[in-house]
Design a protein around this motif. Structure first.
Motif, PDB file in Angstrom:
ATOM      1  N   VAL A 195       0.837  -1.204   0.000  1.00  0.00           N
ATOM      2  CA  VAL A 195       0.000   0.000   0.000  1.00  0.00           C
ATOM      3  C   VAL A 195       0.871   1.253   0.000  1.00  0.00           C
ATOM      4  N   HIS A 196       0.663   2.173  -0.929  1.00  0.00           N
ATOM      5  CA  HIS A 196       1.366   3.450  -0.857  1.00  0.00           C
ATOM      6  C   HIS A 196       0.410   4.605  -1.146  1.00  0.00           C
ATOM      7  N   THR A 197       0.903   5.829  -1.074  1.00  0.00           N
ATOM      8  CA  THR A 197      -0.006   6.971  -1.182  1.00  0.00           C
ATOM      9  C   THR A 197       0.322   7.885  -2.365  1.00  0.00           C
ATOM     10  N   ARG A 198       1.167   7.387  -3.295  1.00  0.00           N
ATOM     11  CA  ARG A 198       1.396   8.175  -4.506  1.00  0.00           C
ATOM     12  C   ARG A 198       0.167   8.074  -5.401  1.00  0.00           C
ATOM     13  N   TYR A 199       0.096   8.928  -6.404  1.00  0.00           N
ATOM     14  CA  TYR A 199      -1.108   8.924  -7.225  1.00  0.00           C
ATOM     15  C   TYR A 199      -1.142   7.807  -8.252  1.00  0.00           C
ATOM     16  N   LYS A 200       0.066   7.360  -8.635  1.00  0.00           N
ATOM     17  CA  LYS A 200       0.102   6.358  -9.704  1.00  0.00           C
ATOM     18  C   LYS A 200       0.886   5.134  -9.252  1.00  0.00           C
ATOM     19  N   ASP A 201       1.552   4.469 -10.159  1.00  0.00           N
ATOM     20  CA  ASP A 201       2.387   3.307  -9.834  1.00  0.00           C
ATOM     21  C   ASP A 201       1.651   2.262  -9.019  1.00  0.00           C
ATOM     22  N   ALA A 202       0.432   1.948  -9.362  1.00  0.00           N
ATOM     23  CA  ALA A 202      -0.276   0.945  -8.579  1.00  0.00           C
ATOM     24  C   ALA A 202      -1.233   0.165  -9.476  1.00  0.00           C
ATOM     25  N   ASP A 203      -1.463  -1.100  -9.127  1.00  0.00           N
ATOM     26  CA  ASP A 203      -2.421  -1.918  -9.873  1.00  0.00           C
ATOM     27  C   ASP A 203      -3.846  -1.460  -9.607  1.00  0.00           C
ATOM     28  N   ILE A 204      -4.037  -0.963  -8.388  1.00  0.00           N
ATOM     29  CA  ILE A 204      -5.352  -0.453  -8.000  1.00  0.00           C
ATOM     30  C   ILE A 204      -5.178   0.935  -7.394  1.00  0.00           C
ATOM     31  N   ILE A 205      -6.007   1.875  -7.800  1.00  0.00           N
ATOM     32  CA  ILE A 205      -5.920   3.238  -7.254  1.00  0.00           C
ATOM     33  C   ILE A 205      -7.265   3.581  -6.628  1.00  0.00           C
ATOM     34  N   TYR A 206      -7.229   3.831  -5.325  1.00  0.00           N
ATOM     35  CA  TYR A 206      -8.473   4.188  -4.641  1.00  0.00           C
ATOM     36  C   TYR A 206      -8.553   5.703  -4.524  1.00  0.00           C
ATOM     37  N   VAL A 207      -9.574   6.301  -5.103  1.00  0.00           N
ATOM     38  CA  VAL A 207      -9.756   7.743  -4.956  1.00  0.00           C
ATOM     39  C   VAL A 207     -11.192   8.066  -4.575  1.00  0.00           C
ATOM     40  N   SER A 208     -11.315   9.211  -3.960  1.00  0.00           N
ATOM     41  CA  SER A 208     -12.608   9.691  -3.523  1.00  0.00           C
ATOM     42  C   SER A 208     -12.682  11.125  -4.043  1.00  0.00           C
ATOM     43  N   PRO A 209     -13.035  11.286  -5.322  1.00  0.00           N
ATOM     44  CA  PRO A 209     -12.823  12.562  -6.012  1.00  0.00           C
ATOM     45  C   PRO A 209     -13.522  13.758  -5.359  1.00  0.00           C
ATOM     46  N   SER A 210     -14.551  13.498  -4.578  1.00  0.00           N
ATOM     47  CA  SER A 210     -15.252  14.628  -3.959  1.00  0.00           C
ATOM     48  C   SER A 210     -14.846  14.800  -2.504  1.00  0.00           C
ATOM     49  N   HIS A 211     -13.899  14.008  -2.086  1.00  0.00           N
ATOM     50  CA  HIS A 211     -13.485  14.046  -0.688  1.00  0.00           C
ATOM     51  C   HIS A 211     -12.038  13.583  -0.648  1.00  0.00           C
ATOM     52  N   MET A 212     -11.169  14.358  -1.309  1.00  0.00           N
ATOM     53  CA  MET A 212      -9.803  13.901  -1.511  1.00  0.00           C
ATOM     54  C   MET A 212      -8.949  13.986  -0.266  1.00  0.00           C
ATOM     55  N   THR A 213      -9.305  14.882   0.632  1.00  0.00           N
ATOM     56  CA  THR A 213      -8.527  15.048   1.845  1.00  0.00           C
ATOM     57  C   THR A 213      -9.484  15.161   3.019  1.00  0.00           C
ATOM     58  N   ALA A 214      -8.931  15.156   4.209  1.00  0.00           N
ATOM     59  CA  ALA A 214      -9.767  15.224   5.403  1.00  0.00           C
ATOM     60  C   ALA A 214     -10.591  16.506   5.438  1.00  0.00           C
ATOM     61  N   TYR A 215     -10.144  17.533   4.733  1.00  0.00           N
ATOM     62  CA  TYR A 215     -10.934  18.756   4.766  1.00  0.00           C
ATOM     63  C   TYR A 215     -11.700  19.000   3.476  1.00  0.00           C
ATOM     64  N   GLY A 216     -11.795  17.942   2.635  1.00  0.00           N
ATOM     65  CA  GLY A 216     -12.761  18.005   1.561  1.00  0.00           C
ATOM     66  C   GLY A 216     -12.335  18.689   0.275  1.00  0.00           C
ATOM     67  N   ASP A 217     -11.123  18.425  -0.192  1.00  0.00           N
ATOM     68  CA  ASP A 217     -10.762  18.908  -1.516  1.00  0.00           C
ATOM     69  C   ASP A 217     -11.499  18.112  -2.588  1.00  0.00           C
ATOM     70  N   VAL A 218     -11.822  18.774  -3.666  1.00  0.00           N
ATOM     71  CA  VAL A 218     -12.476  18.104  -4.776  1.00  0.00           C
ATOM     72  C   VAL A 218     -11.477  17.981  -5.922  1.00  0.00           C
ATOM     73  N   MET A 219     -11.455  16.817  -6.557  1.00  0.00           N
ATOM     74  CA  MET A 219     -10.487  16.602  -7.634  1.00  0.00           C
ATOM     75  C   MET A 219     -10.875  17.416  -8.863  1.00  0.00           C
ATOM     76  N   PRO A 220      -9.946  18.244  -9.362  1.00  0.00           N
ATOM     77  CA  PRO A 220     -10.288  19.059 -10.529  1.00  0.00           C
ATOM     78  C   PRO A 220     -10.436  18.198 -11.780  1.00  0.00           C
TER      79      PRO A 220
END
Lengths: 419, 419
Positions: A195-220
């Motif tokens: 498990v890592h936290t980079r954006y790429k380099d992974a077979d599976i990428i888990y994202v929450s585009p409307s809740h990207m951070t604990a304070y609620g960034d939205v993915m552009p």
């Protein structure tokens, strides 16, 4: 009035005017029958409602006793005595004003009437009519087109992820760019993933585009397109958890990754805890066609986790269009509270940097801080500490659970701690 | 009578006497207000109940339509049209007569009234008052002594096993002597365990002492003591799934492994799907002291899966003593049906070897068979095939879902297939 209501009122009055005090024992059901000249069933029904409303408790093999009469709502909360928080800016719980619990109650009552269905186990994949309703709902709402046989219903996103893990055994690395979803990350770790936290380099990428951070960034939008492009080139699976998308501050939510992707490589997930009531555990995921086939072939390996009653209720609730109206109501409420919190902090704590999260639901506060993290709990206020180092603290505040009228008071407390 | 009930009755009558036929559209809510001179709310409430009772369906953006009026219970089951089984001797579903659904409905309604609690997320470990009630219940019932902080509540045994897997990462092999629990076995496989079906030679041993095989063998006392002894010597963890223990045919159930063991090495599990209604997903496990500490330390990794409403309802249901009376009722009912099935098969299919399972809930049938397995479904009867080789077939029959009056008819069908 029904007989048992009279008996209920009789005892309620005795308790409320203090004739029966906390710890006093009520007459046994048999005695009450004699005293009041009513039937056993009448007394039982009355006692049942007194129990349900917190006036009395039943002690095994001993009888019924009057509870402490602080206030009924406090009695109800006996299950959580440890919580001594006055101002909750952390939990994400709901407030009474936002939710039409009465409406939900009606749907549950209606579901309870479908006896025939309740006698059998729930379908492994989720009730067929609920999956049909979900399919219609996400197509209309988020442009996610998927037939019901690709939808899996379950009790919470964590459980659905464990089903997914079981289906995609050939993959080794997963990325969680938002480090805050500990439950998801540790699940994949348990399944042996790197498990890592980079954006790429992974077979599976888990994202929450409307809740990207604990304070609620939205993915552009640009980032969304890049991510979709990356997954199409590499064959990575994207898990799109559409958490909070319903709550976006902007009038038009950005499109789902699922809808943006032309290939069969996005698993879409959604949940209802935040538009219904938090105590309801129903989530769903849309599998890729490939994974849906694998699920079908290994159905016997899984059991349904979500309550069947709640699935039946939710299905009709969605069909009748209540999710959308409820969402609008909750969003209006929560964003106005976040705005109020934001304004108050700006005014009262001028030396702090205050930001309203992208999604309009959370407030981010950064400032110098010479105290200790335990100061917040000591002052009966709960917050999420995002960062605390070199005498500087960053807090994420979620005002969903706090009442509007308590926000100014909470800010006064915050001010006294931070200054 | 309330106004909306009158409106409900008005339309119900029109539908039942055929004035409104299947597919006919009901007047829009606004039109119905005008026609009947009642308020919008009145019509809405009436339509809501017509929906709930299956007389009409609502079609998005189009209106309300009359359903096919075969019988209400058939309409309700629309979600499972694929099931063309007349005689269910396989599913383990419940029959209407055994369950006091009305009673359960009351507890759910009462739970729905505790608004304050429903607005917050459920405790990760399960609601505190439910865990207290469970602790009392299993101490009294099964001599399992454990404080509430060692009890974990979750939606089904499979989910609880995944929590357990996450807690015991240092172990490598697990044994499932009963090969039939596929959901458990595949879960451990997914977690990287070496899974086998011998009784010993494993770091973890999963047993279900009251349901050792698909046809319900009960583990004898001697074997229980041996197993406890083995685990104490080797330090293996025993997972004791007390499934069906409530249903034992014998008047005295054999003691739990948990109670027999002097050491801290048995994880005890129980479930309520079979004494309440199958659609309810609440199970629990008692962790060892060691594992309970680990859970406490890694609580943030998990989310609660069971419905909060149902947890609150179940807590009061247990406190009021209904589990025990309900269990007795269901057991009486199921064992009498199994006995009837047993007697009928003995009489009608004399060349078959028929056994009543140890736990009195299942019937085992062995005989020569020259047909095909699909013959059963073709004849609208469902059975579990335990073994079919060399022209000999062994069936396990579970008569819980079938009505008593249908058992003789089912046996006639069985006879025609087997002969």
């Amino acid at each position: 009035m029904k007989k048992y209501v009279e008996v209920y009122d009789y005892f309620k009055k005795l308790i409320e005017n203090g004739a029966l005090k906390a710890g006093d024992r009520l007459p046994s059901i048999r005695n009450a029958c004699n005293i009041l000249s009513v039937s056993k069933t009448t007394v039982q029904n009355a006692y049942f409602d007194l129990l349900a409303d917190g006036y009395i408790i039943s002690v095994d093999k001993s009888g019924y006793y009057v509870t402490e009469q602080k206030s009924i709502s406090e009695v109800k909360c006996e299950a959580k005595p440890e919580r001594q928080i006055l101002y909750d800016l952390k939990s994400g719980d709901a407030d009474e004003e936002s939710f039409d619990i009465k409406l939900w109650q009606r749907y549950i009552k209606s579901a309870l009437r479908s006896q025939g269905r309740l006698l059998s186990y729930s379908e492994v994949q989720g009730e067929a009519d609920l999956r049909q309703a979900l399919s219609d709902y996400i197509r209309e709402k988020r442009n996610v087109t998927a037939s019901p046989d690709r939808i899996i219903v379950g009790a919470g996103v964590q459980w659905l992820l464990s089903v997914l893990c079981s289906l995609v055994k050939d993959r080794k690395t997963v990325s969680f760019p938002d480090k805050s979803f500990v439950q998801g990350m540790s699940l994949f770790e348990d399944y042996g993933y790197d498990v890592h936290t980079r954006y790429k380099d992974a077979d599976i990428i888990y994202v929450s585009p409307s809740h990207m951070t604990a304070y609620g960034d939205v993915m552009p939008m640009k980032r969304r397109l890049e991510l979709v492009d990356y997954s199409e080139k590499t064959g990575s699976i994207i898990i799109e958890d559409d958490f909070d998308s319903d709550f976006l501050y902007q009038s038009k939510p950005t499109p789902s990754l699922y809808a943006l992707s032309a290939n069969d490589n996005v698993v879409y997930m959604g949940s209802f805890s935040n538009v219904l009531i938090p105590g309801i555990r129903i989530s769903y995921m849309v599998l890729t066609q490939e994974l849906a086939k694998r699920f079908e072939a290994s159905k016997h390996k899984f059991a349904q986790t979500a309550s069947k009653t709640e699935q039946i209720a939710l299905c009709q609730y969605i069909r009748d269009g209540h999710i959308s109206s409820q969402t609008r109501k909750v969003r209006r409420h929560y964003t106005s509270k976040a705005r109020l919190l934001f304004d108050n902090i700006k005014k009262e704590v001028p030396n702090a940097a205050v930001t309203l999260g992208d999604n309009g639901l959370r407030v981010l506060v950064s400032c110098d801080f010479s105290g200790e993290i335990s100061d917040f709990e000591k002052n009966k206020i709960s917050v999420s500490v995002i960062k605390f180092e070199d005498g500087k603290i960053t807090l994420s505040l979620t005002p969903s659970a706090i009442k509007e009228c308590d926000i100014p008071k909470a800010v006064v407390v915050l001010k006294s701690i931070l200054n």
